[in-house]
Design a protein around this motif. Structure first.
Motif, PDB file in Angstrom:
ATOM      1  N   ALA A 220      27.854   6.076 -12.248  1.00 55.17           N
ATOM      2  CA  ALA A 220      27.840   7.367 -12.942  1.00 55.17           C
ATOM      3  C   ALA A 220      26.481   7.609 -13.597  1.00 55.17           C
ATOM      4  O   ALA A 220      25.914   8.704 -13.504  1.00 55.17           O
ATOM      5  CB  ALA A 220      28.948   7.403 -13.985  1.00 55.17           C
ATOM      6  N   LYS A 221      25.951   6.580 -14.248  1.00 55.40           N
ATOM      7  CA  LYS A 221      24.640   6.732 -14.894  1.00 55.40           C
ATOM      8  C   LYS A 221      23.550   6.981 -13.855  1.00 55.40           C
ATOM      9  O   LYS A 221      22.660   7.819 -14.053  1.00 55.40           O
ATOM     10  CB  LYS A 221      24.317   5.490 -15.720  1.00 55.40           C
ATOM     11  CG  LYS A 221      25.200   5.323 -16.949  1.00 55.40           C
ATOM     12  CD  LYS A 221      24.835   4.071 -17.726  1.00 55.40           C
ATOM     13  CE  LYS A 221      25.686   3.921 -18.988  1.00 55.40           C
ATOM     14  NZ  LYS A 221      25.363   2.679 -19.739  1.00 55.40           N
ATOM     15  N   SER A 227      20.904  13.208  -9.949  1.00 57.31           N
ATOM     16  CA  SER A 227      21.610  14.392  -9.455  1.00 57.31           C
ATOM     17  C   SER A 227      20.719  15.631  -9.448  1.00 57.31           C
ATOM     18  O   SER A 227      20.755  16.434  -8.508  1.00 57.31           O
ATOM     19  CB  SER A 227      22.854  14.649 -10.305  1.00 57.31           C
ATOM     20  OG  SER A 227      22.507  14.848 -11.659  1.00 57.31           O
ATOM     21  N   GLU A 228      19.894  15.820 -10.499  1.00 66.03           N
ATOM     22  CA  GLU A 228      19.050  17.014 -10.554  1.00 66.03           C
ATOM     23  C   GLU A 228      18.031  17.013  -9.416  1.00 66.03           C
ATOM     24  O   GLU A 228      17.810  18.037  -8.753  1.00 66.03           O
ATOM     25  CB  GLU A 228      18.343  17.093 -11.899  1.00 66.03           C
ATOM     26  CG  GLU A 228      17.532  18.372 -12.059  1.00 66.03           C
ATOM     27  CD  GLU A 228      16.939  18.513 -13.448  1.00 66.03           C
ATOM     28  OE1 GLU A 228      16.242  19.505 -13.689  1.00 66.03           O
ATOM     29  OE2 GLU A 228      17.189  17.622 -14.281  1.00 66.03           O
ATOM     30  N   GLU A 229      17.442  15.843  -9.172  1.00 71.35           N
ATOM     31  CA  GLU A 229      16.467  15.742  -8.080  1.00 71.35           C
ATOM     32  C   GLU A 229      17.123  16.017  -6.731  1.00 71.35           C
ATOM     33  O   GLU A 229      16.580  16.743  -5.896  1.00 71.35           O
ATOM     34  CB  GLU A 229      15.831  14.357  -8.099  1.00 71.35           C
ATOM     35  CG  GLU A 229      14.786  14.138  -7.012  1.00 71.35           C
ATOM     36  CD  GLU A 229      14.204  12.740  -7.055  1.00 71.35           C
ATOM     37  OE1 GLU A 229      13.529  12.365  -6.088  1.00 71.35           O
ATOM     38  OE2 GLU A 229      14.417  12.044  -8.063  1.00 71.35           O
ATOM     39  N   LYS A 253      22.371  28.468 -12.917  1.00 67.90           N
ATOM     40  CA  LYS A 253      22.239  27.027 -12.804  1.00 67.90           C
ATOM     41  C   LYS A 253      22.144  26.631 -11.341  1.00 67.90           C
ATOM     42  O   LYS A 253      22.764  27.248 -10.472  1.00 67.90           O
ATOM     43  CB  LYS A 253      23.422  26.329 -13.458  1.00 67.90           C
ATOM     44  CG  LYS A 253      23.461  26.461 -14.973  1.00 67.90           C
ATOM     45  CD  LYS A 253      24.619  25.666 -15.555  1.00 67.90           C
ATOM     46  CE  LYS A 253      24.646  25.758 -17.070  1.00 67.90           C
ATOM     47  NZ  LYS A 253      25.771  24.966 -17.635  1.00 67.90           N
ATOM     48  N   ILE A 254      21.407  25.539 -11.077  1.00 71.55           N
ATOM     49  CA  ILE A 254      21.207  25.108  -9.702  1.00 71.55           C
ATOM     50  C   ILE A 254      22.516  24.668  -9.064  1.00 71.55           C
ATOM     51  O   ILE A 254      22.743  24.885  -7.875  1.00 71.55           O
ATOM     52  CB  ILE A 254      20.138  23.990  -9.641  1.00 71.55           C
ATOM     53  CG1 ILE A 254      19.767  23.706  -8.179  1.00 71.55           C
ATOM     54  CG2 ILE A 254      20.646  22.725 -10.332  1.00 71.55           C
ATOM     55  CD1 ILE A 254      18.562  22.808  -8.065  1.00 71.55           C
ATOM     56  N   LEU A 433      28.464  17.835  -4.370  1.00 70.08           N
ATOM     57  CA  LEU A 433      29.260  18.463  -5.429  1.00 70.08           C
ATOM     58  C   LEU A 433      30.543  17.684  -5.705  1.00 70.08           C
ATOM     59  O   LEU A 433      31.001  17.612  -6.845  1.00 70.08           O
ATOM     60  CB  LEU A 433      29.580  19.907  -5.049  1.00 70.08           C
ATOM     61  CG  LEU A 433      28.373  20.853  -4.987  1.00 70.08           C
ATOM     62  CD1 LEU A 433      28.805  22.223  -4.513  1.00 70.08           C
ATOM     63  CD2 LEU A 433      27.695  20.959  -6.352  1.00 70.08           C
ATOM     64  N   GLU A 434      31.138  17.093  -4.634  1.00 69.25           N
ATOM     65  CA  GLU A 434      32.349  16.297  -4.842  1.00 69.25           C
ATOM     66  C   GLU A 434      32.059  15.064  -5.681  1.00 69.25           C
ATOM     67  O   GLU A 434      32.890  14.625  -6.485  1.00 69.25           O
ATOM     68  CB  GLU A 434      32.943  15.880  -3.499  1.00 69.25           C
ATOM     69  CG  GLU A 434      33.617  17.010  -2.742  1.00 69.25           C
ATOM     70  CD  GLU A 434      34.124  16.560  -1.386  1.00 69.25           C
ATOM     71  OE1 GLU A 434      33.991  15.359  -1.078  1.00 69.25           O
ATOM     72  OE2 GLU A 434      34.635  17.397  -0.626  1.00 69.25           O
ATOM     73  N   GLY A 435      30.887  14.460  -5.462  1.00 73.64           N
ATOM     74  CA  GLY A 435      30.539  13.252  -6.211  1.00 73.64           C
ATOM     75  C   GLY A 435      29.896  13.527  -7.556  1.00 73.64           C
ATOM     76  O   GLY A 435      29.615  12.598  -8.313  1.00 73.64           O
ATOM     77  N   LEU A 436      29.674  14.792  -7.846  1.00 76.23           N
ATOM     78  CA  LEU A 436      29.046  15.144  -9.115  1.00 76.23           C
ATOM     79  C   LEU A 436      30.036  14.939 -10.257  1.00 76.23           C
ATOM     80  O   LEU A 436      31.148  15.482 -10.239  1.00 76.23           O
ATOM     81  CB  LEU A 436      28.579  16.599  -9.078  1.00 76.23           C
ATOM     82  CG  LEU A 436      27.611  17.042 -10.169  1.00 76.23           C
ATOM     83  CD1 LEU A 436      26.306  16.266 -10.074  1.00 76.23           C
ATOM     84  CD2 LEU A 436      27.348  18.538 -10.061  1.00 76.23           C
TER      85      LEU A 436
END
Length: 650
Positions: A220-221, A227-229, A253-254, A433-436
């Protein structure tokens, strides 16, 4: 758990019974009468599939083997058929249990269980707790449950082991068995209790949950950090394939923009089977053939025109020349006579004159014909040129149409490729998106991590993992406490020093000041016998007094052989009192059996010791210990009149 009786069955249905009692049980007699096979029969009927009963009369004449085991309040019969011809193992079994189980007749023997069921039943009835061996995580071997099979090491002392200085326990010399002894003996001695096993199971489960949650937290960390990159990269890909517009609202938002990409639908791709291009190409072939045909006709007409022009020029010149000289006597246009050198109609009727005039008329007609055909030829040439121009325009139009069709086909291919590329990008966006992780997921995982760490710490504290070694050391000290006394009672050397059971090296150690003495570094069969019996008796004494799950019997095969001057003299004793008194160290033999008898009556009351022997003593207490009269031939374990399979077949 003790042995009430042993039974064997012949192939024709007869049965041989051996009954045992608490305390000392002795079977003595000659060699090769089946005494040593008793331990193999007991082990075979305790769930061991391997058939180790010696070749010969026993294997040939016995069809079934059965052993009665007694527990507190229950009896269990385990019977097993002999393996089939050419086989060395059998896992089939018949099991009966109850308060009073009768010995079955031959016709009642039937398979209703297997060795796995036998091992499970005997382990439960013996009281072996739920357990698993304690194996370090970094070790190559796996954990397993201790069961009745792991008590074999302490129940049988065979002829080749009882005085062996290098081997203390049964099967200790086999591969992997030393480590098995070290792993399971602490469980059988109660070092690992039922509560401890339950707590350890809960601890292992909590540790697995902690490891899993730790991995999820790290992921998660890591996902938050990257995630942003990844989102920026996916947005760039989506724009490249046309899923997202080149520019979006700055305040969006992206992640929201990426969710918009999930609504993308593929552009419909028109069908193109190649027929249109083929039709245009066929029409072009036809038009070009027509153009070539018209061009051939035009070339032929122009060539004819060029030749006609040359002939006309010559004819005109000739016509003009004749006209200038007035070759014809009469002007055809006016009918006037035009020859100045002759009178009118002078001799024109003569044959020569007529012939000349005819030639002149023919020449005049030809010249007029040439001049008259020229307009038709020009008209034909003009028509062919117009047709050639029309065909050329049609060919150019078809070529343009063909180029458009080919370009359209290429667009269709490109459109399909773009849809494929876009689909792949949409798939990656969906996976991202599913793993976000939701914003609250990281906090939840951190909270769960703190809870699991506290649970593991609490269980470790309750188990007291660090005291297991101390508990085992205390148990081994209690076992070793009586060993020196047994060694002294048997006349063994170094009995003045504390003796102990060395679990690490699986031997007996005598703690002499300065340096311990290990069994394998001592000499003399009498000493080795004393160390073996001292270790086993002390072990069983502790298990019996502490009610630990070890069977309450011990089978010893031919222990007094060390007290005879030779193996031949020992075998010659053959159960004879006189031979024993004549050849053996009688005092040592008596001392041995007195110790065993006293152990079963006083040290571990009710314990069962079964000894198979060649020696025989005249003492009443020894004679009472005899199960049967000394075995000769007959009697023996297997009666001589029992048939073998070959005899039954005849």
């Amino acid at each position: 758990m003790k042995i009430r009786s042993i039974h064997i069955y012949s192939h024709d249905g007869r049965r041989r019974d051996l009954s045992f009692h608490d305390g000392l049980n002795v079977i003595t007699g000659r060699s090769s009468t089946g005494k040593s096979a008793l331990s193999d029969i007991i082990e075979y009927c305790m769930g061991r599939s391997t058939f180790n009963i010696p070749e010969g009369i026993i294997q040939e004449r016995v069809s079934w083997y059965a052993v009665f085991y007694t527990f507190e309040g229950e009896e269990v019969l385990v019977a097993k058929p002999a393996p089939g011809p050419g086989r060395s193992s059998c896992s089939l079994a018949m099991v009966r249990r109850g308060a009073n189980v009768t010995v079955p007749d031959f016709d009642d023997l039937t398979v209703n269980d297997d060795d796995e069921g036998v091992v499970s039943l005997l382990s439960r009835r013996l009281g072996i707790p739920e357990n698993t061996t304690d194996v370090p995580i970094d070790n190559s071997r796996e954990s397993y449950d201790a069961n009745i099979k792991h008590t074999y090491f302490y129940l049988f002392q065979k002829q080749t082991i009882i005085a062996n200085k290098d081997q203390l326990f049964y099967r200790q010399n086999e591969q992997f068995q030393p480590q098995t002894i070290k792993d399971t003996l602490p469980i059988l001695l109660g070092v690992s209790s039922r509560d401890r096993f339950s707590l350890e199971s809960r601890l292992r489960a909590a540790q697995r949950e902690l490891r899993l949650n730790t991995k999820l937290l790290e992921e998660a960390k890591s996902a938050i950090d990257t995630s942003e990159e990844r989102a920026i990269g996916l947005q760039s890909e989506a724009r490249a394939v046309g899923i997202l517009p080149a520019s979006s609202a700055a305040d969006a938002k992206i992640v929201d923009r990426l969710r918009e990409a999930l609504t993308w639908k593929p552009t419909s791709v028109p069908e193109d089977d190649g027929g249109r291009i083929t039709g245009i190409e066929n029409e072009l072939v036809t038009l070009r053939e027509q153009r070539r045909e018209i061009q051939r006709r035009l070339d032929a007409a122009e060539q004819y025109a060029r030749r006609a022009d040359g002939f006309q020029t010559e004819v005109v010149e000739q016509h003009d020349r004749l006209t200038s000289i007035k070759a014809l006597p009469i002007n055809k246009a006016t009918g006037e006579w035009q020859w100045p050198f002759a009178e009118a109609n002078l001799a024109l009727g003569s044959p020569i004159a007529q012939l000349l005039l005819a030639d002149l008329e023919s020449l005049d007609r030809e010249m007029n014909a040439v001049v008259g055909e020229r307009p038709q030829l020009d008209a034909y040439l003009d028509e062919q040129r117009r047709e050639l121009q029309t065909i050329g325009e049609q060919i150019r139009a078809k070529e343009v149409e063909l180029s458009s069709a080919i370009a359209t086909s290429e667009v269709i291919v490109q459109l399909g490729n773009r849809n494929n590329a876009a689909s792949r990008v949409v798939g990656r966006i969906s996976l991202f998106l599913e793993g976000l992780l939701p914003e609250t997921e990281l906090a939840r995982l951190e909270k769960e991590q703190r809870r699991l760490k506290a649970r593991v710490a609490d269980l470790e504290q309750r188990i007291g993992a660090d005291d297991s070694g101390a508990r085992l050391a205390s148990t081994m000290n209690n076992i070793s406490m009586h060993m020196s006394g047994y060694i002294a009672a048997l006349g063994g050397e170094f009995s003045q020093y504390p003796a102990r059971l060395d679990l690490h090296n699986l031997t007996v150690a005598l703690d002499r000041p300065g340096r311990p003495i290990f069994m394998q570094r001592t000499g003399g069969g009498e000493n080795h016998l004393a160390y073996h019996l001292a270790a086993l008796l002390a072990l069983h004494r502790f298990a019996a007094s502490q009610k630990q799950p070890l069977p309450r019997f011990l089978l010893i095969d031919q222990p007094t052989q060390v007290y005879f001057p030779s193996e031949a003299s020992y075998e010659a004793a053959g159960g004879s009192i006189e031979k024993t008194e004549q050849d053996a160290d009688l005092e040592a033999v008596r001392r041995l059996f007195e110790l065993l008898d006293r152990f079963a009556r006083e040290d571990a009351p009710g314990f069962q010791i079964i000894v198979t022997e060649h020696a025989n003593l005249r003492n009443p207490w020894f004679q009472e210990a005899l199960i049967e009269h000394p075995w000769t031939k007959p009697p023996a374990l297997v009666p001589e009149d029992w048939p073998d399979l070959a005899e039954l077949a005849d």
